[in-house]
Design a protein around this motif. Structure first.
Motif, PDB file in Angstrom:
ATOM      1  N   GLY A 147      27.831 -18.087  17.672  1.00 34.34           N
ATOM      2  CA  GLY A 147      28.046 -17.115  16.817  1.00 34.34           C
ATOM      3  C   GLY A 147      27.085 -16.922  15.484  1.00 34.34           C
ATOM      4  N   LEU A 148      26.895 -17.999  15.181  1.00 32.53           N
ATOM      5  CA  LEU A 148      26.139 -18.464  13.752  1.00 32.53           C
ATOM      6  C   LEU A 148      24.816 -17.554  14.009  1.00 32.53           C
ATOM      7  N   ALA A 149      24.239 -17.903  15.412  1.00 38.91           N
ATOM      8  CA  ALA A 149      22.879 -17.468  15.794  1.00 38.91           C
ATOM      9  C   ALA A 149      22.978 -15.969  16.372  1.00 38.91           C
ATOM     10  N   SER A 150      24.012 -15.626  16.458  1.00 36.77           N
ATOM     11  CA  SER A 150      24.159 -14.380  17.198  1.00 36.77           C
ATOM     12  C   SER A 150      23.763 -14.176  18.652  1.00 36.77           C
ATOM     13  N   ARG A 151      24.102 -15.158  19.306  1.00 37.91           N
ATOM     14  CA  ARG A 151      23.624 -15.196  20.929  1.00 37.91           C
ATOM     15  C   ARG A 151      24.836 -15.023  21.606  1.00 37.91           C
ATOM     16  N   PRO A 152      24.714 -14.395  22.780  1.00 40.85           N
ATOM     17  CA  PRO A 152      25.886 -14.356  23.663  1.00 40.85           C
ATOM     18  C   PRO A 152      26.180 -15.663  24.328  1.00 40.85           C
ATOM     19  N   GLN A 153      27.235 -16.019  24.591  1.00 40.27           N
ATOM     20  CA  GLN A 153      27.863 -17.312  25.133  1.00 40.27           C
ATOM     21  C   GLN A 153      28.346 -17.066  26.637  1.00 40.27           C
ATOM     22  N   ALA A 154      27.380 -16.368  27.354  1.00 39.39           N
ATOM     23  CA  ALA A 154      27.962 -15.726  28.624  1.00 39.39           C
ATOM     24  C   ALA A 154      27.875 -16.911  29.771  1.00 39.39           C
ATOM     25  N   LEU A 155      28.833 -16.446  30.571  1.00 36.36           N
ATOM     26  CA  LEU A 155      28.905 -17.430  31.730  1.00 36.36           C
ATOM     27  C   LEU A 155      27.963 -17.241  32.955  1.00 36.36           C
ATOM     28  N   GLY A 156      27.461 -18.243  33.364  1.00 36.94           N
ATOM     29  CA  GLY A 156      26.521 -17.898  34.738  1.00 36.94           C
ATOM     30  C   GLY A 156      27.043 -17.990  35.911  1.00 36.94           C
ATOM     31  N   GLN A 157      28.565 -18.493  36.119  1.00 35.95           N
ATOM     32  CA  GLN A 157      29.154 -18.661  37.287  1.00 35.95           C
ATOM     33  C   GLN A 157      30.695 -18.477  37.313  1.00 35.95           C
ATOM     34  N   ALA A 158      31.400 -18.200  38.457  1.00 39.17           N
ATOM     35  CA  ALA A 158      32.793 -17.685  38.296  1.00 39.17           C
ATOM     36  C   ALA A 158      33.474 -19.155  37.938  1.00 39.17           C
ATOM     37  N   HIS A 159      34.874 -18.826  37.121  1.00 38.86           N
ATOM     38  CA  HIS A 159      35.655 -19.847  36.717  1.00 38.86           C
ATOM     39  C   HIS A 159      37.037 -19.401  36.547  1.00 38.86           C
ATOM     40  N   LEU A 160      37.923 -20.151  36.319  1.00 39.04           N
ATOM     41  CA  LEU A 160      39.259 -19.747  36.342  1.00 39.04           C
ATOM     42  C   LEU A 160      39.360 -18.892  34.905  1.00 39.04           C
TER      43      LEU A 160
END
Length: 233
Positions: free
Chosen positions: A111-124
């Motif tokens: 959030g501080l770096a304005s970067r997306p914390q996207a997930l790379g695989q399926a999760h619950l």
């Protein structure tokens, strides 16, 4: 030897120190990628493959290292079995909480770096900030990996090379837990295994309870009359 203070506290203390060092390392890698490349996905998600293996070896050590120590100090195998089961039941959620906090700290950093914390695989979970679902998924997986370790540790201690027969059972326990949370089991060299199960919170928690009870029961069948070996001088 008193329980659960020493056995559980020792494992928790070591895990907390390793988690802190691991967190700093992953953060440094993420910063490096952001500075010299493009950071678009959660680095913590990829890094937490390693704690699963740590959980496995904690399970192995419970039997191979602590069982002989307990017996040497006058405990029975039944008493150790109870202590080990309680340790697994409390240590797995502790590890899961550390992983969940890691996602939370990463979310703050991204959030501080304005970067997306996207997930790379399926999760619950679909977002790393869905903390209850994150906790439930990793709790289920850590329960499975730890009991797979206790079963394999007991098998190799008792039967030496014959302990190889415990590995398929351990993999099955881990696969069931991963499948119930909608994830895949990742091995080195990009090998992935998975079960096509519908990921849901009740199924995930039920699978976690089921595989942990089954793994502990299988471990007890091996250690209940297992002779101890003298260590070579």
């Amino acid at each position: 030897m008193r329980f659960p203070s020493r056995l559980l506290a020792a494992n928790m203390w070591l895990a907390a120190m390793l988690w802190a060092a691991f967190l700093v390392f992953v953060a440094a890698v993420a910063v490096g990628v952001a500075v010299f490349g493009t950071l678009t996905e959660s680095a913590w998600e990829k890094a937490v493959q390693l704690p699963r293996w740590y959980a496995l070896f904690v399970g192995v050590a419970l039997v191979r290292e602590f069982l002989p120590m307990y017996i040497a100090h006058g405990q029975t195998r039944r008493q150790f079995g109870v202590h080990a089961a309680v340790t697994v039941a409390l240590f797995a959620p502790f590890l899961s909480a550390l992983i969940t906090v890691g996602y939370l700290l990463e979310a703050a950093l991204y959030g501080l770096a304005s970067r997306p914390q996207a997930l790379g695989q399926a999760h619950l979970f679909t977002e790393p900030t869905q903390l209850p679902l994150v906790f439930a998924e990793y709790l289920t997986e850590f329960l499975a990996w730890i009991v797979a370790g206790t079963f394999a540790g007991a098998g190799f201690y008792r039967w030496r090379h014959g302990g190889l027969i415990t590995i398929p059972v351990g993999i099955a326990l881990v696969l069931l837990a991963a499948g119930a949370s909608g994830t895949q089991l990742r091995f080195p060299f990009a090998i992935r295994l998975g079960l096509d199960l519908p990921g849901s919170l009740p199924l995930t928690l039920g699978a976690g309870l089921g595989v942990s009870l089954l793994g502990l029961a299988l471990t007890w069948l091996v250690i209940r009359d297992m002779p101890l070996r003298n260590k070579p001088a």
